[in-house]
Design a protein around this motif. Structure first.
Motif, mmCIF file in Angstrom:
data_model
loop_
_atom_site.group_PDB
_atom_site.id
_atom_site.type_symbol
_atom_site.label_atom_id
_atom_site.label_comp_id
_atom_site.label_asym_id
_atom_site.label_seq_id
_atom_site.Cartn_x
_atom_site.Cartn_y
_atom_site.Cartn_z
ATOM 1 N N PRO A 104 0.863 -1.190 0.088
ATOM 2 C CA PRO A 104 -0.163 0.100 -0.183
ATOM 3 C C PRO A 104 0.845 1.158 -0.004
ATOM 4 O O PRO A 104 0.391 2.329 -0.578
ATOM 5 N N LEU A 105 2.113 1.146 0.672
ATOM 6 C CA LEU A 105 2.912 2.482 0.697
ATOM 7 C C LEU A 105 3.846 2.676 -0.420
ATOM 8 O O LEU A 105 4.015 3.691 -0.725
ATOM 9 N N ARG A 106 4.253 1.355 -1.040
ATOM 10 C CA ARG A 106 5.197 1.193 -1.898
ATOM 11 C C ARG A 106 4.618 0.472 -3.075
ATOM 12 O O ARG A 106 5.093 -0.563 -3.451
ATOM 13 N N PRO A 107 3.666 0.714 -3.957
ATOM 14 C CA PRO A 107 2.734 -0.096 -4.836
ATOM 15 C C PRO A 107 3.581 -0.150 -5.991
ATOM 16 O O PRO A 107 3.497 -1.259 -6.637
ATOM 17 N N ASN A 108 4.658 0.566 -6.423
ATOM 18 C CA ASN A 108 5.445 0.294 -7.775
ATOM 19 C C ASN A 108 6.678 -0.326 -7.560
ATOM 20 O O ASN A 108 7.439 -0.295 -8.467
ATOM 21 N N LEU A 109 7.173 -0.584 -6.176
ATOM 22 C CA LEU A 109 8.347 -1.272 -5.904
ATOM 23 C C LEU A 109 8.521 -2.654 -6.192
ATOM 24 O O LEU A 109 7.505 -3.369 -5.815
ATOM 25 N N PRO A 110 9.383 -3.161 -6.947
ATOM 26 C CA PRO A 110 9.361 -4.702 -7.462
ATOM 27 C C PRO A 110 9.555 -5.315 -6.168
ATOM 28 O O PRO A 110 10.820 -5.195 -5.425
ATOM 29 N N ILE A 111 8.988 -6.634 -5.712
ATOM 30 C CA ILE A 111 9.506 -7.109 -4.526
ATOM 31 C C ILE A 111 9.338 -8.761 -5.021
ATOM 32 O O ILE A 111 8.230 -9.155 -5.409
ATOM 33 N N ILE A 112 10.564 -9.350 -5.136
ATOM 34 C CA ILE A 112 10.871 -10.631 -5.693
ATOM 35 C C ILE A 112 10.647 -11.534 -4.494
ATOM 36 O O ILE A 112 11.511 -11.343 -3.559
ATOM 37 N N ALA A 113 10.018 -12.648 -4.315
ATOM 38 C CA ALA A 113 9.972 -13.646 -3.155
ATOM 39 C C ALA A 113 10.931 -14.768 -3.526
ATOM 40 O O ALA A 113 11.262 -15.092 -4.738
ATOM 41 N N GLN A 114 11.734 -14.859 -2.486
ATOM 42 C CA GLN A 114 12.742 -15.996 -2.562
ATOM 43 C C GLN A 114 12.407 -16.974 -1.590
ATOM 44 O O GLN A 114 11.914 -16.882 -0.454
ATOM 45 N N GLU A 140 2.256 -15.683 -6.544
ATOM 46 C CA GLU A 140 1.690 -14.780 -7.540
ATOM 47 C C GLU A 140 0.458 -14.364 -7.208
ATOM 48 O O GLU A 140 0.212 -12.983 -7.303
ATOM 49 N N GLU A 141 -0.450 -15.029 -6.311
ATOM 50 C CA GLU A 141 -1.546 -14.487 -5.934
ATOM 51 C C GLU A 141 -1.658 -13.481 -4.921
ATOM 52 O O GLU A 141 -2.335 -12.519 -4.718
ATOM 53 N N ALA A 142 -0.542 -13.724 -3.875
ATOM 54 C CA ALA A 142 -0.092 -12.758 -2.967
ATOM 55 C C ALA A 142 0.234 -11.332 -3.415
ATOM 56 O O ALA A 142 -0.194 -10.119 -2.955
#
Length: 702
Positions: free
Chosen positions: A646-656, A669-671
């Protein structure tokens, strides 16, 4: 001696029981005859009421429609103007609405004005004047009358203004009549409505009871309440008890026949089977059991029970042998598992110790590291297979259906596998389909690829030289996609075909021992194919190679094709200004990431738990990319993502993540994660993701 004493007792039992049943049937006969009369009278009364109500229902639409038309100011105006055009356009074309044969209008002085008939009725002015006088009092009335064309049903109503419907009953602007001819068509429709046979009679008829029939009558009266005709209704009456008397006679006769038969056959039908039961219980004689099965009635059933009991004992013995075999197979599997895990672990530990404790040159060091890398990948593969088999056994797998470009999927798989077998003298081919998929298909592409990879890996593993081919064909007639993987390798003995897909059995040979593995690949492939709704089979001969076939349902999505992406080695570009946050609680994993990125000009930040990752993202707006571990203390990766997005909607966050199944990937992907990478981290995949989400074009899009 015992038989002679017992026989009179059985005879008395037979006679007394038969007499009891005769008395019972006499009582039943009396009650049945009495009930028959009551049921018949009730049915006739009910049928008569039903006929009356159905005829009222049949006339109801006419009564409603004529009431609406006669309380109409325009109709009142017509009586005065006698405008034939208005009548023909509004009232005269309503024959179909009324389902009538005649419409007629009279003025307040009972003079005929106009009519609309069907060809069935030629008569013009036939409505009795006294009926119009009656309509002044009652408003609407139905009656029957005879005309030259036959008997008709007439419904009449007085015409009034809409705001004064019969307030002054002695005054009416005119009269409107609707007539239906009681002809064959009328009676046929009425028969369908009442589910009965109808006869029209010109004279009053006295109805008498009929066999298997119930009757009802409906008398037709004219406007003076005089008899015009009668409709006779007949319907089948299935509740009829005439055969009860005959049944009683049959029972009496059967009593004497039964008595004689019992006297003759009691000895054979009772004593002999009882003796067989005694022998079976006392000695377990199989001969007595066979003879008992040949008898009739319950004794034959008892013989079957004895045989089933004997067979169950045999089945229990077989089940015990099978359970012991299963335990032996599991023990063998666990022993093999221990060996397969210890082998790569031994290589990893051994060569690591050599690198640490011995002086070696760079060439040897590189060689040892390659062995460690290969052993690590083998260990991960074994763990993945064990996890998948665990999920299969617990029925946790579900297909994650998606739109798949089949041609692109197969081509990509071919290019990937081709790179891995450069050191083998194998001619690896993709057989092009004679009829490629016309549209994208709907299936679980991850499980489909895994099946193909398992089969291809198996084929390559057992083929030192020769040919390995694979491909698919579309069968639109049977709505399936048929895949084939063929090799010219070692082949499988026909006796082992039935075990090849079993999870705890592996075809042991010198080559299988040499190449290693748990032998779970084919069991997993079979489970995946069946999960997708398909089947798998094989053909193989020793020394000639093997062919594996499997099919999955064909379901087109009819969307645009997916463009095939080329497979290239990826090298991350350097940057001096971009910041990457690495959220990871494990120090070794963070050290590995640091070493991978040590030659890259990125600023690396670390969070050791999910809460710290959230705080860093909030307080540092210059972060360009987040690598988020899923399993962390205080707050896991999913919870951290929920607070950051909600605070950084455009920040790429990659799950490891260490989880690699299709279900886990779908959950990620759903998260809302931008992408994911599995552990252990693959350097090429890591650089590919960093380039993808830190490229200028991608940043501009964000």
């Amino acid at each position: 001696m015992t038989l002679k004493k017992t026989f009179p007792k059985i005879l008395w039992l037979i006679v007394s029981s038969s007499i009891f049943f005769i008395i019972l049937y006499f009582a039943l006969f009396y009650y049945t005859k009495k009930a028959e009369k009551q049921v018949y009278n009730n049915s006739v009364e009910q049928f008569s009421n039903e006929v009356t109500k159905l005829l009222e229902v049949n006339s109801k639409p006419i009564l409603v429609a004529i009431n609406n038309d006669t309380n109409w100011d325009e109709f009142v105006k017509f009586i005065a103007t006698k405008d034939a055009n208005w009548y023909n356009e509004t009232i005269g074309n309503e024959l179909n609405i009324y389902e009538a044969d005649y419409l007629g209008v009279y003025d307040a002085n009972k003079n005929f004005i106009i009519r609309t008939p069907t060809p069935k009725i030629k008569s013009i002015d036939f409505i009795p004047k006294q009926e119009m006088e009656l309509l002044k009092k009652v408003g609407i009335n139905k009656f029957y009358m005879k005309i030259p064309e036959g008997v008709i049903e007439v419904t009449g109503a007085a015409i009034h203004t809409s705001n004064d419907p019969l307030k002054n009953k002695t005054v009416a602007s005119g009269f409107f009549f609707v007539a239906r001819l009681i002809d064959v068509k009328f009676l046929k429709n009425l028969e369908l409505l009442t589910s009965s046979k109808i006869i029209f009679s010109n004279s009053e008829t006295l109805l008498s009871p009929q066999k298997n029939k119930i009757n009802a009558s409906y008398v037709l009266f004219d406007s003076d309440n005089k008899f015009v005709g009668e409709l006779l209704f007949k319907r089948n009456f299935d509740v009829y008890f005439e055969n009860t008397t005959n049944l009683l006679y049959v029972i009496i006769f059967a009593f004497f026949v039964n008595l004689i038969v019992n006297l003759i056959y009691t000895r054979r039908l009772v004593y002999y089977p009882l003796d067989l039961v005694r022998r079976a219980l006392e000695t377990g004689s199989r001969k007595a059991i066979r003879e008992l099965k040949k008898t009739t009635g319950e004794f034959s059933y008892i013989g079957n029970l004895f045989e089933e009991n004997s067979n169950q004992k045999i089945e229990l013995i077989n089940a015990k042998i099978k359970a012991e075999e299963s335990d032996r197979l599991k023990s063998s599997f666990l022993a093999n598992l221990s060996h397969e895990i210890r082998t790569p672990m031994n290589a990893i530990n051994g060569f690591t110790e050599l690198i640490i404790n011995t002086e070696i040159n760079e060439t040897e060091k590189l060689e040892y590291l390659n062995v460690i890398e290969k052993s690590g990948k083998n260990l991960v593969s074994i763990i993945d297979d064990l996890i998948e088999m665990s999920k299969i056994d617990s029925n946790q797998l579900i297909p994650n259906l998606a739109v798949v470009n089949l041609e692109s999927c197969v081509n990509e798989l071919y290019e990937t596998v081709k790179i891995t077998i450069k050191n083998k003298a194998i001619d690896f081919k993709l057989i092009k389909s004679s009829k490629p998929a016309e549209f994208n298909i709907v299936t679980d592409d991850i499980k489909l690829k895994q099946v193909l990879i398992n089969l291809l890996t198996n084929a390559i593993k057992f083929t030192d030289s020769g040919e390995v081919t694979f491909g698919y064909e579309i069968d639109e007639v049977n709505e399936v996609i048929n895949f084939k993987v063929k090799d010219t390798g070692l082949g499988i003995d026909e006796d082992n075909h039935k075990y090849i897909f079993d999870r705890f059995k592996r075809v042991d040979s010198d080559i299988s021992i040499k190449v290693g593995g748990l032998g779970l690949g084919l069991a997993i492939s079979k489970a995946y194919v069946e999960l997708l709704g398909g089947t798998i089979s094989l053909e193989s001969k020793i020394g000639e190679g093997s062919e594996f076939y499997f099919s999955i349902p064909l379901k087109y999505s009819k969307t645009e094709h997916i463009v095939v992406k080329s497979i290239n080695n990826v090298e991350v570009s350097k940057s001096e200004e971009e910041i990457i946050l690495f959220a990871e609680d494990d120090n070794i994993n963070f050290l590995l990431f640091q070493k991978m990125m040590q030659n890259k000009n990125f600023k690396i930040l670390r969070a050791i738990n999910g809460q710290e990752a959230v705080d860093i993202c909030i307080n540092n707006p210059n972060i360009d990319l987040v690598l988020m571990d899923i399993k962390m203390p205080l707050m896991n990766g999913f919870e951290a993502l929920e607070q950051i997005l909600p605070l950084r909607p455009n920040l790429p966050i990659i799950a490891q993540t260490a989880y690699s199944s299709s279900e886990d990937k779908a959950k990620i992907e759903e998260a809302g994660f931008t992408d994911y990478i599995t552990k252990p981290l693959n350097r090429e995949r890591l650089f590919e993701l960093i380039n993808k989400y830190l490229s200028k074009e991608n940043k501009d899009e964000n």
